[in-house]
Design a protein around this motif. Structure first.
Motif, mmCIF file in Angstrom:
data_model
loop_
_atom_site.group_PDB
_atom_site.id
_atom_site.type_symbol
_atom_site.label_atom_id
_atom_site.label_comp_id
_atom_site.label_asym_id
_atom_site.label_seq_id
_atom_site.Cartn_x
_atom_site.Cartn_y
_atom_site.Cartn_z
ATOM 1 N N UNK B 99 0.836 -1.204 0.000
ATOM 2 C CA UNK B 99 0.000 0.000 0.000
ATOM 3 C C UNK B 99 0.873 1.257 0.000
ATOM 4 N N UNK B 100 1.996 1.217 0.731
ATOM 5 C CA UNK B 100 2.878 2.385 0.761
ATOM 6 C C UNK B 100 3.487 2.630 -0.617
ATOM 7 N N UNK B 101 3.816 1.534 -1.320
ATOM 8 C CA UNK B 101 4.366 1.713 -2.674
ATOM 9 C C UNK B 101 3.311 2.310 -3.601
ATOM 10 N N UNK B 102 2.054 1.857 -3.455
ATOM 11 C CA UNK B 102 0.962 2.436 -4.261
ATOM 12 C C UNK B 102 0.870 3.937 -4.010
ATOM 13 N N UNK B 103 0.959 4.305 -2.720
ATOM 14 C CA UNK B 103 0.851 5.723 -2.368
ATOM 15 C C UNK B 103 1.922 6.547 -3.052
ATOM 16 N N UNK B 104 3.153 5.997 -3.086
ATOM 17 C CA UNK B 104 4.241 6.737 -3.716
ATOM 18 C C UNK B 104 3.997 6.901 -5.209
ATOM 19 N N UNK B 105 3.329 5.903 -5.839
ATOM 20 C CA UNK B 105 3.019 6.032 -7.270
ATOM 21 C C UNK B 105 1.940 7.087 -7.490
ATOM 22 N N UNK B 106 0.957 7.112 -6.591
ATOM 23 C CA UNK B 106 -0.196 8.001 -6.776
ATOM 24 C C UNK B 106 0.149 9.459 -6.489
ATOM 25 N N UNK B 107 1.050 9.691 -5.517
ATOM 26 C CA UNK B 107 1.276 11.061 -5.043
ATOM 27 C C UNK B 107 2.028 11.881 -6.080
ATOM 28 N N UNK B 108 1.632 13.138 -6.224
ATOM 29 C CA UNK B 108 2.352 14.056 -7.112
ATOM 30 C C UNK B 108 3.200 15.024 -6.306
ATOM 31 N N UNK B 109 2.929 15.090 -5.007
ATOM 32 C CA UNK B 109 3.594 16.043 -4.130
ATOM 33 C C UNK B 109 4.857 15.375 -3.557
ATOM 34 N N UNK B 110 6.009 16.038 -3.693
ATOM 35 C CA UNK B 110 7.255 15.389 -3.273
ATOM 36 C C UNK B 110 7.251 15.065 -1.784
ATOM 37 N N UNK B 111 6.633 15.923 -0.972
ATOM 38 C CA UNK B 111 6.573 15.669 0.465
ATOM 39 C C UNK B 111 5.802 14.399 0.773
ATOM 40 N N UNK B 112 4.701 14.234 0.036
ATOM 41 C CA UNK B 112 3.870 13.042 0.243
ATOM 42 C C UNK B 112 4.613 11.792 -0.223
#
Lengths: 209, 451
Positions: B99-112
């Protein structure tokens, strides 16, 4: 007032270079936590209940009390040798620290012309703290000292985020504190498990190639 | 629809606590993997299902989903070697890791992205130390510590990006590109260096690669496959996103030089250490460092090589995951990770032997491997840009690495076997599926017309 606190913070780094005892390194961590708490209080212009409790939780409770207590507890339980056992001499690490300060302040003074929203003194000390944390990690062999180095590095990052001004997206702040909390929990868990698996929690050495 | 990806692990984590049989835990993982791949395909057909993810994010997401499904099939019904309590924690960590890897793919914000990459470290450290051996515990500690330091440096880079912007600070790459005129180049350069070093640690680029061979070789096989095939790509996302900003700010040449330097250094380090490795999983881990180096070279060379870089990400993930899963088969047959002690795999277990040989041929870039086309393109781009010395070094280093992996592969597969061993079907089908997919992609390139 702010300047004095930041200078005290810088002084604690010099003290960290000359001490030989793990217990005084931990006291330095506590002092840094307290100073960071004071600095945040001075910098926050409008203080509502939520942000105050958040800051207090992060700096005062975690950085100044819980984490140092955790580490000294781990040291006591594992009967780790109480000296730092650095691989370089005190004089050498003090010299390196001075170089780090010179470099960081040069950078801070140089950068002042490039950005208006930066406080050079804070930026210099924060940068020096980050470099000092890395230096402690490189120059020591013990797991506990590595952990202390990492925490000093994190303190530096925190100070840097304060000097970057108030434009910081809130989620980033949240991330930092999450990061610190969880990594400490896991680190302590790991050290305890390493202790029970290896006889010596100081430096596991099976993976060498 | 993206919320499904994050709600499922939380719900499943609650369900896990009530489950008493290992098989049911494995079923939960398979359901998660199918759900993940389904969302990925829906997102491919209609981008609005995945919060308008960009192409790079979608590519990494689809790779992660495919590998996750293969891994779920591979580990379904394996012999439990740990108490059910540990297995439950393992299952929960695996779901949160994905799920964390999915989040990194989805996020456009570098902080996120930074927060999600940090979360992958925490979840996967628990996965690596699952077997509780001395060495796996030490590997997990090393991984956790070095990556935490690296990720802290990446955060310094992100703070410097905030400093670089005058009034309103945004960390969304597209917004930053739009307002690039106001960004101070001096601070942008500093931020770039810190972000490169920080996320470079997580990618396993030299000189901060020390954790990678230990972590990848000591983790259980399915976890090694995910670490090498999916996690490294996830860490690549922020590095490639910041490239867009550097190009827009007119600092593209600097970024490309840094990429080329780190790429060559990684390939060189991999070539030196791969010759000394006694452990065949470590050999595969060094090969991962090498391939990450090649990907950096592709983005450093620029132009047509960028397409090759994306293809290399895809090809390497599929092949290396299959390779690591097959290595897991070997470990379960021989219970030994030293390659000199292992021989006769073709006689002991024919399918695993062939899988190993095919994976070897594919990873060194024999057609129909997609790596053949991507490495060819990268080499061409190096010549076109006048990096003749770089081209020569690239070819020599690749030859050394191919020889080193070949030596290990022949030792393992050839020779007389001791006794024929049967393995579960899933342990053969999962890597075979990945290799077939890689071959199809290698032959039918146009399917991947991603920019």
């Amino acid at each position: 007032m702010l300047e004095i606190l930041v200078l005290l913070f810088g002084l604690s780094l010099l003290f960290a270079s000359v001490t030989n005892m793990l217990s005084s390194l931990i006291r330095i961590l506590m002092a840094q936590g307290l100073i960071l708490f004071a600095i945040t209080l001075l910098k926050t212009t409008q203080l509502n209940w939520f942000s105050f409790s958040f800051i207090a939780l992060e700096t005062l409770i975690f950085k100044a009390i819980i984490i140092p207590w955790f580490i000294s507890d781990t040291i006591r339980k594992n009967q780790t040798h109480r000296e730092v056992e650095a691989s370089v001499s005190n004089f050498f690490s003090l010299a390196i620290m001075s170089f780090i300060f010179v470099f960081s302040f040069a950078l801070a003074v140089y950068s002042q012309t490039r950005s208006t929203k930066l406080f050079p003194l804070e930026f210099g000390i924060a940068f020096a703290t980050i470099l000092k944390g890395i230096f402690i990690i490189i120059a020591n062999k013990k797991l506990i000292t590595h952990l202390v180095g990492y925490l000093i590095l994190e303190n530096g990052v925190f100070l840097l985020s304060l000097s970057a001004g108030s434009h910081l997206p809130y989620i980033v702040n949240l991330g930092v504190s999450m990061d610190i909390m969880i990594s400490i929990m896991i680190a302590v868990l790991f050290i305890n498990r390493i202790k029970s698996t290896f006889d010596d929690a100081d430096s596991p050495t099976t993976l060498k190639e | 629809m993206p919320w499904l990806l994050f709600v499922y692990p939380f719900l499943a984590a609650i369900v896990v606590l009530t489950i008493k049989q290992q098989k049911n835990l494995d079923k939960l993982i398979i359901v998660h993997a199918v759900l993940q791949l389904g969302v990925g395909i829906a997102g491919y057909l209609n981008r609005s299902y995945l919060a308008h993810m960009d192409n790079l994010g979608l590519l990494v997401f689809l790779i992660t989903s495919t590998l996750y499904l293969a891994v779920a099939l591979y580990r379904f019904g394996t012999e439990p070697n740990a108490p059910i309590k540990n297995y439950r924690i393992h299952t929960i960590c695996l779901m949160f890791f994905v799920a964390a890897m999915d989040g990194a793919c989805l996020a456009q914000d570098l902080g996120l992205i930074w927060i999600f990459v940090e979360a992958t470290t925490l979840a996967s450290a628990m996965l690596i130390s699952f077997e509780h051996y001395k060495s796996s515990l030490e590997a997990a500690w090393k991984y956790l510590f070095i990556c935490s330091v690296g990720i802290a440096l990446a955060f310094v880079g992100i703070l410097l990006l905030v400093i670089a912007q005058p009034e309103y600070a945004s960390l969304n790459v597209d917004n930053m590109v739009a307002g690039v005129k106001h960004i101070s180049p001096f601070w942008l350069k500093m931020a770039f260096v810190f972000i490169m070093v920080g996320f470079g640690t997580k990618i396993g680029l030299a000189p901060l690669h020390f954790w990678l061979p230990d972590a990848h070789s000591e983790a259980p096989a399915p976890i090694s496959a995910l670490l090498s095939g999916a996690l490294l790509n996830t860490a690549l996302i922020p590095v490639l996103r910041i490239n867009k900003l550097m190009q827009a700010a007119g600092l593209g040449a600097l970024a490309q030089q840094v990429y080329l330097f780190m790429g060559f250094l990684s390939i060189f380090i991999a070539a030196v250490f791969i010759l000394k490795s006694q452990n065949y999983k470590r050999v595969l881990a060094y090969s991962s460092i090498e391939n990450m180096g090649i990907i950096m070279l592709a983005f450093g060379a620029g132009g047509t090589a960028i397409y090759a870089g994306h293809l290399h990400i895809l090809g390497h993930s599929l092949i290396k995951a299959a390779f690591f899963l097959t290595a897991g088969n070997i470990v379960s047959i021989y219970h030994d990770k030293q390659w000199r002690n292992v021989s006769g795999l073709l006689e002991n277990n024919k399918p695993s032997g062939w899988l190993w040989l095919i994976a070897f041929a594919f990873i060194i870039g024999m057609p129909p491997s997609p790596l053949f086309y991507s490495e060819f393109k990268i080499a061409t781009a190096l010549i076109q840009n006048g990096h003749y010395f770089g081209f020569t070094a690239f070819m020599i280093l690749l030859a050394i690495i191919a020889w080193a992996i070949g030596r290990v592969s022949l030792q393992i597969t050839m020779g007389t076997g001791t006794q024929a061993t049967r393995l579960k079907k899933g342990m053969i089908i999962a890597p075979a599926m990945l290799l077939v997919l890689a071959a199809i992609i290698g032959v039918w390139l146009p399917v991947l017309n991603l920019p």
